[in-house]
Design a protein around this motif. Sequence first.
Motif, PDB file in Angstrom:
ATOM      1  N   ILE A  83       0.847  -1.195   0.000  1.00  0.00           N
ATOM      2  CA  ILE A  83       0.000   0.000   0.000  1.00  0.00           C
ATOM      3  C   ILE A  83       0.884   1.248   0.000  1.00  0.00           C
ATOM      4  O   ILE A  83       2.066   1.170   0.384  1.00  0.00           O
ATOM      5  CB  ILE A  83      -0.960  -0.065   1.235  1.00  0.00           C
ATOM      6  CG1 ILE A  83      -2.147   0.897   1.087  1.00  0.00           C
ATOM      7  CG2 ILE A  83      -0.213   0.185   2.540  1.00  0.00           C
ATOM      8  CD1 ILE A  83      -3.311   0.569   2.038  1.00  0.00           C
ATOM      9  N   GLY A  85       3.460   3.872  -0.830  1.00  0.00           N
ATOM     10  CA  GLY A  85       4.675   3.839  -1.633  1.00  0.00           C
ATOM     11  C   GLY A  85       5.047   2.435  -2.099  1.00  0.00           C
ATOM     12  O   GLY A  85       5.841   2.275  -3.024  1.00  0.00           O
ATOM     13  N   SER A  86       4.459   1.434  -1.491  1.00  0.00           N
ATOM     14  CA  SER A  86       4.761   0.058  -1.902  1.00  0.00           C
ATOM     15  C   SER A  86       3.913  -0.389  -3.088  1.00  0.00           C
ATOM     16  O   SER A  86       4.057  -1.512  -3.559  1.00  0.00           O
ATOM     17  CB  SER A  86       4.539  -0.904  -0.727  1.00  0.00           C
ATOM     18  OG  SER A  86       5.479  -0.626   0.288  1.00  0.00           O
ATOM     19  N   SER A 145       6.557  -4.376   1.953  1.00  0.00           N
ATOM     20  CA  SER A 145       6.402  -3.435   3.061  1.00  0.00           C
ATOM     21  C   SER A 145       7.775  -3.096   3.620  1.00  0.00           C
ATOM     22  O   SER A 145       8.499  -3.987   4.054  1.00  0.00           O
ATOM     23  CB  SER A 145       5.536  -4.051   4.166  1.00  0.00           C
ATOM     24  OG  SER A 145       5.491  -3.194   5.273  1.00  0.00           O
ATOM     25  N   LYS A 146       8.093  -1.821   3.583  1.00  0.00           N
ATOM     26  CA  LYS A 146       9.384  -1.385   4.128  1.00  0.00           C
ATOM     27  C   LYS A 146       9.440  -1.677   5.623  1.00  0.00           C
ATOM     28  O   LYS A 146      10.400  -2.249   6.125  1.00  0.00           O
ATOM     29  CB  LYS A 146       9.542   0.123   3.853  1.00  0.00           C
ATOM     30  CG  LYS A 146      10.706   0.779   4.524  1.00  0.00           C
ATOM     31  CD  LYS A 146      12.001   0.495   3.807  1.00  0.00           C
ATOM     32  CE  LYS A 146      13.147   1.146   4.561  1.00  0.00           C
ATOM     33  NZ  LYS A 146      14.403   1.031   3.907  1.00  0.00           N
ATOM     34  N   SER A 147       8.391  -1.268   6.340  1.00  0.00           N
ATOM     35  CA  SER A 147       8.406  -1.438   7.796  1.00  0.00           C
ATOM     36  C   SER A 147       8.160  -2.898   8.174  1.00  0.00           C
ATOM     37  O   SER A 147       8.568  -3.348   9.237  1.00  0.00           O
ATOM     38  CB  SER A 147       7.312  -0.570   8.428  1.00  0.00           C
ATOM     39  OG  SER A 147       6.053  -0.978   7.929  1.00  0.00           O
ATOM     40  N   THR A 150       2.922  -3.005   8.308  1.00  0.00           N
ATOM     41  CA  THR A 150       1.715  -2.292   7.880  1.00  0.00           C
ATOM     42  C   THR A 150       0.511  -3.234   7.925  1.00  0.00           C
ATOM     43  O   THR A 150       0.540  -4.324   7.346  1.00  0.00           O
ATOM     44  CB  THR A 150       1.943  -1.728   6.456  1.00  0.00           C
ATOM     45  OG1 THR A 150       3.059  -0.843   6.547  1.00  0.00           O
ATOM     46  CG2 THR A 150       0.743  -0.999   5.926  1.00  0.00           C
ATOM     47  N   GLY A 207       9.175   4.521   1.712  1.00  0.00           N
ATOM     48  CA  GLY A 207       8.164   4.025   0.787  1.00  0.00           C
ATOM     49  C   GLY A 207       8.017   4.794  -0.518  1.00  0.00           C
ATOM     50  O   GLY A 207       8.173   4.244  -1.601  1.00  0.00           O
ATOM     51  N   ARG A 208       7.738   6.102  -0.421  1.00  0.00           N
ATOM     52  CA  ARG A 208       7.403   6.828  -1.653  1.00  0.00           C
ATOM     53  C   ARG A 208       8.624   7.175  -2.503  1.00  0.00           C
ATOM     54  O   ARG A 208       8.476   7.753  -3.576  1.00  0.00           O
ATOM     55  CB  ARG A 208       6.582   8.072  -1.306  1.00  0.00           C
ATOM     56  CG  ARG A 208       7.217   8.994  -0.290  1.00  0.00           C
ATOM     57  CD  ARG A 208       6.181   9.951   0.285  1.00  0.00           C
ATOM     58  NE  ARG A 208       6.770  10.814   1.312  1.00  0.00           N
ATOM     59  CZ  ARG A 208       6.884  10.486   2.596  1.00  0.00           C
ATOM     60  NH1 ARG A 208       6.477   9.293   3.012  1.00  0.00           N
ATOM     61  NH2 ARG A 208       7.423  11.328   3.463  1.00  0.00           N
ATOM     62  N   GLN A 287       0.591  11.221  -3.761  1.00  0.00           N
ATOM     63  CA  GLN A 287       1.079  10.706  -2.479  1.00  0.00           C
ATOM     64  C   GLN A 287       2.427  11.327  -2.127  1.00  0.00           C
ATOM     65  O   GLN A 287       2.675  11.738  -0.990  1.00  0.00           O
ATOM     66  CB  GLN A 287       1.221   9.186  -2.533  1.00  0.00           C
ATOM     67  CG  GLN A 287       1.582   8.599  -1.175  1.00  0.00           C
ATOM     68  CD  GLN A 287       2.693   7.572  -1.212  1.00  0.00           C
ATOM     69  OE1 GLN A 287       3.329   7.336  -2.237  1.00  0.00           O
ATOM     70  NE2 GLN A 287       2.927   6.958  -0.080  1.00  0.00           N
ATOM     71  N   GLU A 291       2.375  13.435   1.296  1.00  0.00           N
ATOM     72  CA  GLU A 291       3.001  12.863   2.488  1.00  0.00           C
ATOM     73  C   GLU A 291       4.331  13.531   2.802  1.00  0.00           C
ATOM     74  O   GLU A 291       4.755  13.588   3.943  1.00  0.00           O
ATOM     75  CB  GLU A 291       3.220  11.343   2.303  1.00  0.00           C
ATOM     76  CG  GLU A 291       2.211  10.529   3.065  1.00  0.00           C
ATOM     77  CD  GLU A 291       2.470   9.033   3.107  1.00  0.00           C
ATOM     78  OE1 GLU A 291       3.508   8.549   2.609  1.00  0.00           O
ATOM     79  OE2 GLU A 291       1.607   8.327   3.635  1.00  0.00           O
ATOM     80  N   GLN A 426       6.545  10.747   7.885  1.00  0.00           N
ATOM     81  CA  GLN A 426       5.087  10.880   7.801  1.00  0.00           C
ATOM     82  C   GLN A 426       4.465  10.633   9.172  1.00  0.00           C
ATOM     83  O   GLN A 426       3.666   9.715   9.357  1.00  0.00           O
ATOM     84  CB  GLN A 426       4.485   9.956   6.736  1.00  0.00           C
ATOM     85  CG  GLN A 426       4.803   8.473   6.817  1.00  0.00           C
ATOM     86  CD  GLN A 426       6.199   8.118   6.360  1.00  0.00           C
ATOM     87  OE1 GLN A 426       6.726   8.748   5.448  1.00  0.00           O
ATOM     88  NE2 GLN A 426       6.821   7.165   7.018  1.00  0.00           N
TER      89      GLN A 426
HETATM   90  O1  PA5 Z   1       5.777   6.635   1.623  1.00  0.00           O
HETATM   91  C1  PA5 Z   1       5.627   5.984   2.631  1.00  0.00           C
HETATM   92  O2  PA5 Z   1       6.538   5.809   3.458  1.00  0.00           O
HETATM   93  C2  PA5 Z   1       4.306   5.308   2.930  1.00  0.00           C
HETATM   94  O3  PA5 Z   1       3.325   5.650   2.016  1.00  0.00           O
HETATM   95  C3  PA5 Z   1       4.463   3.806   2.934  1.00  0.00           C
HETATM   96  O4  PA5 Z   1       4.878   3.366   1.668  1.00  0.00           O
HETATM   97  C4  PA5 Z   1       3.158   3.107   3.298  1.00  0.00           C
HETATM   98  O5  PA5 Z   1       2.673   3.608   4.509  1.00  0.00           O
HETATM   99  C5  PA5 Z   1       3.392   1.609   3.439  1.00  0.00           C
HETATM  100  O6  PA5 Z   1       4.420   1.397   4.339  1.00  0.00           O
HETATM  101  P1  PA5 Z   1       5.274   0.074   4.342  1.00  0.00           P
HETATM  102  O7  PA5 Z   1       6.045   0.048   3.080  1.00  0.00           O
HETATM  103  O8  PA5 Z   1       6.128   0.176   5.529  1.00  0.00           O
HETATM  104  O9  PA5 Z   1       4.293  -1.053   4.409  1.00  0.00           O
END
Ligand code: PA5
Length: 471
Positions: A83, A85-86, A145-147, A150, A207-208, A287, A291, A426
């Motif tokens: 979701i 940025g992913s 997912s970076k983190s 999510t 992410g973005r 986005q 963000e 963010q």
């Molecule tokens: O740009 C960002 O950091 C966010 O939009 C993330 O991409 C988004 O919240 C998803 O996070 P994650 O990649 O940790 O699942």
Amino acid sequence: MELEFDYSHMMADAVGQEQGVSNVELEVAADRCKEIHARIMARRGRGELPFFDLPFAEEEIGKTLRLAERVKQRFENVVVLGIGGSALGTKAIMSALRPSWHNMVASEQRGGLPRLFVLDNVDPDYFAENLDLLDPEQTCFLVISKSGSTVETASQFLAARAWLVADSDRDYREHFILITDPEQGSLRELADREQIVSCEIPAGVGGRFTVFTPVSLLPLACAGVDIVGLVKGAASMMPHVCHDDLLTNPAYLNAVLQYLAYGKGASISVMMPYSNRLFGLSDWFRQLWAESLGKKYALDGSVCHVGPTPVNALGTTDQHSQVQLYMEGPFDKLVTFITVRRFERDFSMGAYSDMPALQYLEGHTMSELISAEQRATAAALARNRRPNATFVLPDVSPTSVGALLYLLQVQTLFAGDLFEVNPLDQPGVEEGKSFTYALMGRDGYAEKKKEFDQLQEKVPCRSLSVAVSPS
Ligand code: PA5
């Protein structure tokens, strides 16, 4: 092949002193630009801004291509679970560089390439309708997912895993690739513990800003996008947006123009491509801009509540929906058009000589018309004192798209300094996330749940229900 940035209609001599930017303001900004550039380059030198160098990471790109080959050999469907940025970069580039019918036709018609689905929501109907189209045996999920924590992505992973094993005892691990932080988070833990194939999102790339990492490059390569062309386009933009001469740096210049127009009341920034293929790019940018720049706290810790509101529209479609408002409504908008010099295909209008309402179109092409409509809209907006600028792409190719994405990322980073906020964090989305964890009963969130309940109690309930039933 040139990417042009036309900012004539951002200037005071085109749209008037109140809305337009003056030459003096640009001169002042040029000095500030040098300072900001020096700061950014110092940070880049210290390795704090690794996104700048992603298009040059040849080894990583090679790895991604090799993994994509394996996926292409084995699976008919690739599904992105992720979701924000992913997901948005993948959607934007896929719709720009693969035909809109990619998923709709038989395998032979798309050259045996897998179909690509990007499921960036937890709407169960949407999720189910997409899975209905897929054969589990032929489906590979890219969990991104970076983190690694999510909630939407975690829940999609669990739902997809259950779906994979619902009809057989297949080894679900072979149907997943996890794309996440190299060291931290639950996806990384899962990859290590269950020996699931994984890719790394380089440390320090949020992410973005991940569009040139496996986050987007892997799914896109699986679907047949020329990712080498894409990153080469980005790399070719680098020297043009990494120098401190404001008037010849389109990324810095547009950041400055947007910032100055914001100061004059244009708090809404509309991006309006005149190309269906590029509409997704304006979603991705929405986005990125929102963000990165919408912040409560400035860099010095003071409360600022700044940030332009990005909106997107599609030309010519939204000329019949939004443009009336842009033209005559409040003076709170600026428009950035994206146009294409050469479309891949075109249509010539045939003759209908005895009807003047049709006859004038004879011999013209559809690309001529879309271009005329954009220029007409830009001129009419300017005459109505509405600032607007235009990016002109030579075509919709991997090179041009890669170049524009890179430019817009640098523009956003630079704008962060102009607005004096951190464009890479963010914090504003964290509170909502914590309340969601609390409502879903996550361990360690009991206090948050209490806080949520107290907040609800404080708000008097005002709600109204009416019966809806077939008459
Ligand atoms: O740009 C960002 O950091 C966010 O939009 C993330 O991409 C988004 O919240 C998803 O996070 P994650 O990649 O940790 O699942």
